[in-house]
Design a protein around this motif. Structure first.
Motif: not given
Ligand SMILES: *Cc1c(COP(=O)(O)O)cnc(C)c1O
Length: 335
Positions: A169-184, A187-193
Motif C-alpha cells: 500500500r505504498i501509494f496510500n502512504a505517498s498520497v497521505q503524505l502528499g509526496v511523490d512516491v520516490k520520496e519513499i 531509501h530502499f534497494d527494492s520495493s513491491t507495490v
C-alpha cells in the motif's frame, strides 16, 4: 454487500474491463507481451527504480525479492506482524532456506533501529548471515515517517544490509503524505507495490529494483510457476491502476475519517479517533460481542471480520451512503 474486510475486495472498474478486453498481448515468458512490458516500464519509472517485474500477487513479489537478495543460510530482519513474516506461509524459509529474524513493531509501524542492530549477527560460524532489512509501508494503515525511512536507509548501508520495502500500500502512504512516491522508495534497494488493493486491479503486484536484481527475481518467479503467458490482459488493468487510481486513494482516507467521526458517537465503541490510519479504521471490543456484531451486520448486507480489533477498510466500492448505513446498523445493534 458492503464489504469492509479488505481493499482486496475491490472490483475492476468498467474502464479496466474494457482495457482488459482490448489489450494488446503476447507471450510474456518470451518477453513478448507489449502490455506487460509497458506496465513494467511505467512502474519502474513511477517508483524510481531501473526495472520492475509483474507478479501474480504481493506474496509472490515479496517472495522473489527475498530470494533475490538472500541465499541459503542468510537472514532477513522483519517485523513480527509483517506480511513478509507472518502472512506469507513462511515461503522465504520454506523455499529459500532464508531465516527470518522477527522483531516487534513499534506503535508507529517502524522497527526500532537499536533493536535491529542488536539482532544483526556477527560474522561467525554459529550464525546465519544477516543480509536484509525488510520494512512495510503502510503497516496496518500506518504511514512510516520519511525521516525514519532516511535513517533506516543509512542504517542499512552502514551495516551492509540490503533494504527491501513491502510497499503493498505504498501509494496510500505517498498520497497521505502528499509526496511523490520516490520520496519513499529512494531509501530502499527494492520495493513491491500491489495493484489489486485500493488501486482496484483484479490481479497483480510488481517488484522493483536494479536491473540485475529484477533479472534474478524473474528467474525465481519462473521457478515459482509465475511465468504467465498473455498476461497483458491483467497488466492492462494495472496500467489504469497506476495512471488513474492513485490520487483517488485520498478519497478513501477522507471517508475513513468520516466513518471514524460517526463511530465516535457510539458510546459502546472505544473512541476510534486516534486509530484512523489512511484507509483503515480500527475499533476494539471483546471477541464475543464482535462475533455477534459481525453476524448481525451480515444479515443487513455488511461484511466485517470479527476480531477483538475490528478493521474497517475503506475502498473504491464503499460510498458515503454505505458508511452512513453501516453506522446506523451498528447503532441499532447496540440498542
Ligand atoms: C496484501 C499485502 C501483501 C500482498 O498480498 P497478496 O494477497 O499476496 O497480494 C503484502 N504485504 C502487505 C502489507 C499486504 O497488505
Amino acid at each position: 454487500m458492503i464489504d469492509f474486510r479488505s481493499d482486496t475486495v475491490t472490483k475492476p472498474t468498467d474502464k479496466m474491463r474494457k482495457a482488459m478486453a482490448g489489450a494488446d498481448v503476447g507471450d510474456d515468458v518470451y518477453g513478448d507481451d507489449p502490455t506487460v512490458n509497458r506496465l513494467e516500464k511505467m512502474t519502474a519509472e513511477i517508483m524510481g527504480f531501473e526495472s520492475a517485474l509483474f507478479t501474480s500477487s504481493g506474496t509472490q513479489a515479496n517472495f522473489v525479492a527475498l530470494l533475490s537478495h538472500c541465499s541459503r543460510g542468510d537472514e532477513y530482519i522483519v517485523g513480527q506482524d509483517a506480511h513478509t513474516y507472518r502472512y506469507e506461509a513462511g515461503g522465504a524459509a520454506v523455499f529459500g532456506s532464508i531465516q527470518p529474524q522477527p522483531i516487534e513493531f513499534e506503535i508507529d509501524g517502524t522497527l526500532d533501529l537499536l533493536k535491529v542492530s542488536q539482532k544483526i549477527k556477527p560474522d561467525d560460524i554459529h550464525f546465519a548471515r544477516t543480509r536484509l532489512l525488510c520494512l512495510e509501508n503502510t503497516h496496518a494503515g500506518k504511514v512510516l515517517p520519511l525521516s525514519y525511512l532516511e535513517k533506516a536507509g543509512h542504517f542499512a548501508d552502514e551495516h551492509n544490509l540490503k533494504h527491501h520495502l513491502d510497499g503493498a500500500r505504498i501509494f496510500n502512504a505517498s498520497v497521505q503524505l502528499g509526496v511523490d512516491v520516490k520520496e519513499i522508495t529512494q531509501h530502499f534497494d527494492s520495493s513491491t507495490v500491489c495493484l489489486s488493493k485500493g488501486l482496484c486491479a483484479p490481479v497483480g503486484s510488481l517488484v522493483c529494483g536494479k536491473k540485475e536484481f529484477v533479472d534474478e527475481a524473474r528467474k525465481w518467479r519462473k521457478m515459482a510457476g509465475g511465468g504467465m503467458r498473455q498476461a497483458g490482459i491483467l497488466a492492462a488493468a494495472g496500467v489504469i491502476s497506476l495512471s488513474e487510481m492513485v490520487e483517488r486513494l485520498g478519497e478513501d482516507h477522507k471517508n475513513a475519517l468520516y466513518l471514524s467521526d460517526l463511530l465516535s458517537d457510539i458510546e459502546e465503541i472505544m473512541p476510534p479517533k486516534k486509530t484512523v490510519y489512511t484507509n483503515m479504521v480500527f475499533i476494539n471490543m471483546d471477541i464475543e460481542k464482535a462475533m455477534l456484531l459481525a453476524d448481525n451486520l451480515k444479515r443487513q448486507g455488511v461484511l466485517i471480520t470479527p476480531d477483538s480489533e475490528i478493521r474497517f477498510v475503506i475502498h473504491n466500492d464503499i460510498s458515503l451512503d454505505d458508511i452512513r448505513y453501516t453506522v446506523s446498523c451498528i447503532k441499532s445493534f447496540f440498542k
